[in-house]
Motif scaffolding. Structure first.
Motif, PDB file in Angstrom:
ATOM      1  N   GLY A   1      -7.620  12.202  -0.684  1.00  0.00           N
ATOM      2  CA  GLY A   1      -8.353  11.619  -1.818  1.00  0.00           C
ATOM      3  C   GLY A   1      -7.456  11.044  -2.899  1.00  0.00           C
ATOM      4  N   LEU A   2      -6.368  10.420  -2.488  1.00  0.00           N
ATOM      5  CA  LEU A   2      -5.469   9.776  -3.456  1.00  0.00           C
ATOM      6  C   LEU A   2      -4.968   8.467  -2.871  1.00  0.00           C
ATOM      7  N   ILE A   3      -5.156   7.386  -3.609  1.00  0.00           N
ATOM      8  CA  ILE A   3      -4.602   6.098  -3.161  1.00  0.00           C
ATOM      9  C   ILE A   3      -3.274   5.868  -3.866  1.00  0.00           C
ATOM     10  N   ILE A   4      -2.212   5.767  -3.064  1.00  0.00           N
ATOM     11  CA  ILE A   4      -0.881   5.432  -3.572  1.00  0.00           C
ATOM     12  C   ILE A   4      -0.333   4.357  -2.653  1.00  0.00           C
ATOM     13  N   ARG A   5       0.878   3.896  -2.917  1.00  0.00           N
ATOM     14  CA  ARG A   5       1.393   2.813  -2.075  1.00  0.00           C
ATOM     15  C   ARG A   5       2.757   3.177  -1.531  1.00  0.00           C
ATOM     16  N   ALA A   6       2.934   2.930  -0.231  1.00  0.00           N
ATOM     17  CA  ALA A   6       4.254   3.140   0.371  1.00  0.00           C
ATOM     18  C   ALA A   6       4.987   1.812   0.388  1.00  0.00           C
ATOM     19  N   ILE A   7       6.179   1.814  -0.215  1.00  0.00           N
ATOM     20  CA  ILE A   7       7.047   0.638  -0.140  1.00  0.00           C
ATOM     21  C   ILE A   7       8.203   1.087   0.731  1.00  0.00           C
ATOM     22  N   GLY A   8       8.146   0.793   2.018  1.00  0.00           N
ATOM     23  CA  GLY A   8       9.067   1.445   2.942  1.00  0.00           C
ATOM     24  C   GLY A   8       8.805   2.935   2.815  1.00  0.00           C
ATOM     25  N   ASP A   9       9.858   3.698   2.534  1.00  0.00           N
ATOM     26  CA  ASP A   9       9.667   5.143   2.375  1.00  0.00           C
ATOM     27  C   ASP A   9       9.649   5.575   0.909  1.00  0.00           C
ATOM     28  N   THR A  10       9.467   4.622   0.022  1.00  0.00           N
ATOM     29  CA  THR A  10       9.273   5.002  -1.383  1.00  0.00           C
ATOM     30  C   THR A  10       7.786   4.967  -1.692  1.00  0.00           C
ATOM     31  N   ILE A  11       7.304   6.068  -2.234  1.00  0.00           N
ATOM     32  CA  ILE A  11       5.891   6.129  -2.610  1.00  0.00           C
ATOM     33  C   ILE A  11       5.803   5.771  -4.086  1.00  0.00           C
ATOM     34  N   SER A  12       4.977   4.774  -4.380  1.00  0.00           N
ATOM     35  CA  SER A  12       4.903   4.339  -5.772  1.00  0.00           C
ATOM     36  C   SER A  12       3.621   4.828  -6.434  1.00  0.00           C
ATOM     37  N   PHE A  13       3.755   5.064  -7.731  1.00  0.00           N
ATOM     38  CA  PHE A  13       2.649   5.519  -8.570  1.00  0.00           C
ATOM     39  C   PHE A  13       2.542   4.612  -9.789  1.00  0.00           C
ATOM     40  N   CYS A  14       1.340   4.191 -10.079  1.00  0.00           N
ATOM     41  CA  CYS A  14       1.114   3.346 -11.254  1.00  0.00           C
ATOM     42  C   CYS A  14      -0.337   3.580 -11.686  1.00  0.00           C
ATOM     43  N   PRO A  15      -0.640   4.805 -12.129  1.00  0.00           N
ATOM     44  CA  PRO A  15      -2.044   5.129 -12.407  1.00  0.00           C
ATOM     45  C   PRO A  15      -2.565   4.366 -13.621  1.00  0.00           C
ATOM     46  N   PRO A  16      -3.892   4.241 -13.743  1.00  0.00           N
ATOM     47  CA  PRO A  16      -4.445   3.636 -14.957  1.00  0.00           C
ATOM     48  C   PRO A  16      -3.877   4.337 -16.189  1.00  0.00           C
ATOM     49  N   LEU A  17      -3.606   3.551 -17.230  1.00  0.00           N
ATOM     50  CA  LEU A  17      -2.959   4.111 -18.426  1.00  0.00           C
ATOM     51  C   LEU A  17      -3.840   5.130 -19.147  1.00  0.00           C
ATOM     52  N   ILE A  18      -5.127   5.139 -18.822  1.00  0.00           N
ATOM     53  CA  ILE A  18      -6.063   6.066 -19.487  1.00  0.00           C
ATOM     54  C   ILE A  18      -6.066   7.440 -18.819  1.00  0.00           C
ATOM     55  N   ILE A  19      -5.224   7.631 -17.817  1.00  0.00           N
ATOM     56  CA  ILE A  19      -5.226   8.902 -17.074  1.00  0.00           C
ATOM     57  C   ILE A  19      -4.951  10.081 -18.026  1.00  0.00           C
ATOM     58  N   THR A  20      -5.590  11.228 -17.745  1.00  0.00           N
ATOM     59  CA  THR A  20      -5.404  12.408 -18.602  1.00  0.00           C
ATOM     60  C   THR A  20      -4.431  13.388 -17.929  1.00  0.00           C
ATOM     61  N   GLU A  21      -4.049  14.407 -18.707  1.00  0.00           N
ATOM     62  CA  GLU A  21      -3.116  15.422 -18.205  1.00  0.00           C
ATOM     63  C   GLU A  21      -3.692  16.116 -16.954  1.00  0.00           C
ATOM     64  N   THR A  22      -4.981  16.472 -17.020  1.00  0.00           N
ATOM     65  CA  THR A  22      -5.615  17.157 -15.881  1.00  0.00           C
ATOM     66  C   THR A  22      -5.627  16.251 -14.657  1.00  0.00           C
ATOM     67  N   GLU A  23      -5.922  14.982 -14.873  1.00  0.00           N
ATOM     68  CA  GLU A  23      -5.964  14.048 -13.737  1.00  0.00           C
ATOM     69  C   GLU A  23      -4.569  13.839 -13.139  1.00  0.00           C
ATOM     70  N   ILE A  24      -3.558  13.838 -14.001  1.00  0.00           N
ATOM     71  CA  ILE A  24      -2.176  13.700 -13.506  1.00  0.00           C
ATOM     72  C   ILE A  24      -1.845  14.889 -12.599  1.00  0.00           C
ATOM     73  N   ALA A  25      -2.221  16.096 -13.065  1.00  0.00           N
ATOM     74  CA  ALA A  25      -1.935  17.303 -12.271  1.00  0.00           C
ATOM     75  C   ALA A  25      -2.628  17.230 -10.917  1.00  0.00           C
ATOM     76  N   LEU A  26      -3.874  16.755 -10.920  1.00  0.00           N
ATOM     77  CA  LEU A  26      -4.623  16.655  -9.671  1.00  0.00           C
ATOM     78  C   LEU A  26      -3.995  15.608  -8.741  1.00  0.00           C
ATOM     79  N   MET A  27      -3.590  14.499  -9.330  1.00  0.00           N
ATOM     80  CA  MET A  27      -2.961  13.432  -8.544  1.00  0.00           C
ATOM     81  C   MET A  27      -1.693  13.961  -7.863  1.00  0.00           C
ATOM     82  N   ILE A  28      -0.882  14.685  -8.632  1.00  0.00           N
ATOM     83  CA  ILE A  28       0.381  15.177  -8.076  1.00  0.00           C
ATOM     84  C   ILE A  28       0.126  16.261  -7.020  1.00  0.00           C
ATOM     85  N   SER A  29      -0.892  17.093  -7.257  1.00  0.00           N
ATOM     86  CA  SER A  29      -1.144  18.144  -6.250  1.00  0.00           C
ATOM     87  C   SER A  29      -1.625  17.524  -4.938  1.00  0.00           C
TER      88      SER A  29
END
Ligand SMILES: Cc1ncc(COP(=O)(O)O)c(C=O)c1O
Length: 460
Positions: free
Chosen positions: A416-444
């Motif tokens: 349940g997380l959309i991220i992007r693989a650039i070769g073997d680098t995984i990139s993150f660029c979440p919406p700027l409105i993301i909250t602390e709780t959402e960041i924790a969930l994204m990382i988990s």
């Protein structure tokens, strides 16, 4: 395709039978089909089968304010009702574009004189390249045609912007780059430094490399240097602090124009309104797009300084007209939405929010540094890359044929997380409105994908 989706009449099957997808293995797509997104709210998207995902990439690094911004919808609706279209050619204009240009000039990170509007980052960079040539014609130095940019840079996909890009997939089988588009080593210390070379030595070597290239080509043939303050689609590369200082000294020495491609980095992404400020650049032109309208409508803005604009004005007067034009340049509905987006950034103190979220985001990802697959975590503001490696000690990469990064992104989607693989680098660029709780969930969720990937790589 999922079983449910594998029906002849499913949207997945219809998609595979009708659409050419960018940055997709077209053959594989026939088998695999798409994930079809139906709606979004905040940082979340839901597919047509009801599965919810965190949109960890803001779409394509663009949806800064997330979904459901009623003010943007209202701005677009009102403008559609009042004046859905007008153009800027032959001395015509309209209020939304004038208001937007004024706002952009006011927040520009270095003094800028005029704004050139187009519809995408690619067109913005393409226009910048054209204007660079126009400039040197006016300066009676028409031999200055060559452009320099970084290997692994991404500047877009028109013929000129793809030539500026330094990603092999933009060039392969297209016969690109065009002649005269040159590339230099990207400022990625982790991957491109030599043994026993510290960051200072690394950036000096890169500046020397640039100067050697300029001299080898003939300094009177080099028109401009294009650079992303922080490189995005090449794998989120944050240059060492001293890099741009040294590069700009070389450019100044040979009177070479600098174009900052801020298509990803503008409007708060790196913790300042512009990446130019974060990385201390003094560009002659700045290309902005994506976050300019929070991706609600297509629009890009090329900021042009007075040095360049005065030459353009004189040259167009000699020719009779400035011969660059797009039907939708400064489209009123896009312009109105962009204007409203800038107001929201200001009124909601988006920069402060990014600065507050940055430690949770980057520390959270940095905690994964001890994971057996993680070679490097890098980032600024709410933009980051996590490089997966086969051997942490030697930095050895996995064989690209194994598709390790791609597998990790697929597992993240499963969780349940959309991220992007650039070769073997995984990139993150979440919406700027993301909250602390959402960041924790994204990382988990990402951690689960990494663990799944470890199981997969242990087979090799
Ligand atoms: C730095 C940069 N420049 C230019 C572009 C091209 O923008 P567009 O896709 O809007 O043409 C992108 C797109 O990702 C980008 O990241």
């Amino acid at each position: 395709m999922t079983e449910q989706a594998n029906q002849p009449n499913s949207y997945e099957a219809k998609d595979a039978a009708s659409i050419v997808h960018p940055l997709t293995n077209l053959k594989e797509h026939l088998e695999k089909g798409p994930i079809i997104i139906r709606q979004g709210e905040g940082i979340w998207v839901t597919d047509i089968h009801g599965k919810k995902y965190i949109e960890g990439m803001s779409g394509l690094w663009c949806l800064s304010l997330g979904y459901g911004q009623e003010r943007l919808v209202a701005a677009a609706t009102k403008q559609l009702q009042t004046l859905p279209y007008y153009h800027l050619t032959n001395h015509k204009s309209h209020q939304p574009v004038i208001e937007l240009a004024e706002k952009l000039l006011k927040i520009a990170p270095v003094p800028m004189s005029r704004i050139w509007f187009s519809n995408s980052g690619s067109e913005g960079n393409d226009s910048a390249a054209r204007i660079v040539w126009y400039y040197w014609h006016n300066k009676k130095q028409p031999k200055r045609r060559k452009m320099i940019s970084h290997l692994r840079a991404y500047h877009g996909n028109t013929i000129a912007s793809a030539s500026l890009s330094g990603m092999p997939y933009n060039h392969a089988s297209f016969g690109l780059p065009l002649e005269g588009f040159l590339h230099v080593t990207p400022p990625h210390y982790y991957r491109y430094s030599k043994e026993n070379e510290n960051e200072e030595m690394f950036t000096s070597r890169l500046a020397d490399e640039l100067e050697a290239k300029i001299l080898q080509e003939g300094s009177d043939t080099i028109a401009a240097f294009f650079a992303e303050p922080i490189m995005g689609a090449g794998g989120v590369i944050v240059p060492p602090d001293t890099y741009y200082d040294k590069i700009q000294s070389v450019l100044k020495k040979y009177d070479i124009l600098l174009v900052a491609d801020e298509v990803i980095t503008a409007f708060g992404r790196t913790g300042n309104m512009f990446g130019t400020t974060t990385m201390k650049l003094v560009p002659d032109m700045i290309v902005c797009a994506k976050g300019l309208s929070s991706a609600y409508l297509p629009i890009s803005a090329l900021m042009i300084n007075d040095r360049v604009f005065s030459a353009m004005a004189t040259e167009s007067n000699e020719i009779g007209v400035f011969g660059l034009t797009f039907t939708y340049s400064g489209h009123p509905v896009s312009a109105k939405v962009a204007s409203e987006t800038l107001d929201i950034y200001e009124e909601e103190n988006i920069i402060d929010h990014v600065r507050q979220m940055e430690p949770f985001f980057l520390n959270g990802l940095n905690e994964l540094s001890s994971h057996p697959l993680v070679g490097e975590v890098r980032g600024k503001g709410l933009l980051a890359g996590v490089e997966i490696v086969a051997n942490k000690k030697t930095k050895k990469a996995f064989d690209p044929k194994l598709g390790v990064g791609k597998y990790c992104a697929e597992r993240a989607e499963f969780h349940g997380l959309i991220i992007r693989a650039i070769g073997d680098t995984i990139s993150f660029c979440p919406p700027l409105i993301i909250t602390e709780t959402e960041i924790a969930l994204m990382i988990s969720r990402f951690k689960k994908a990494l663990d799944d990937t470890l199981v997969m790589t242990n087979k090799y």
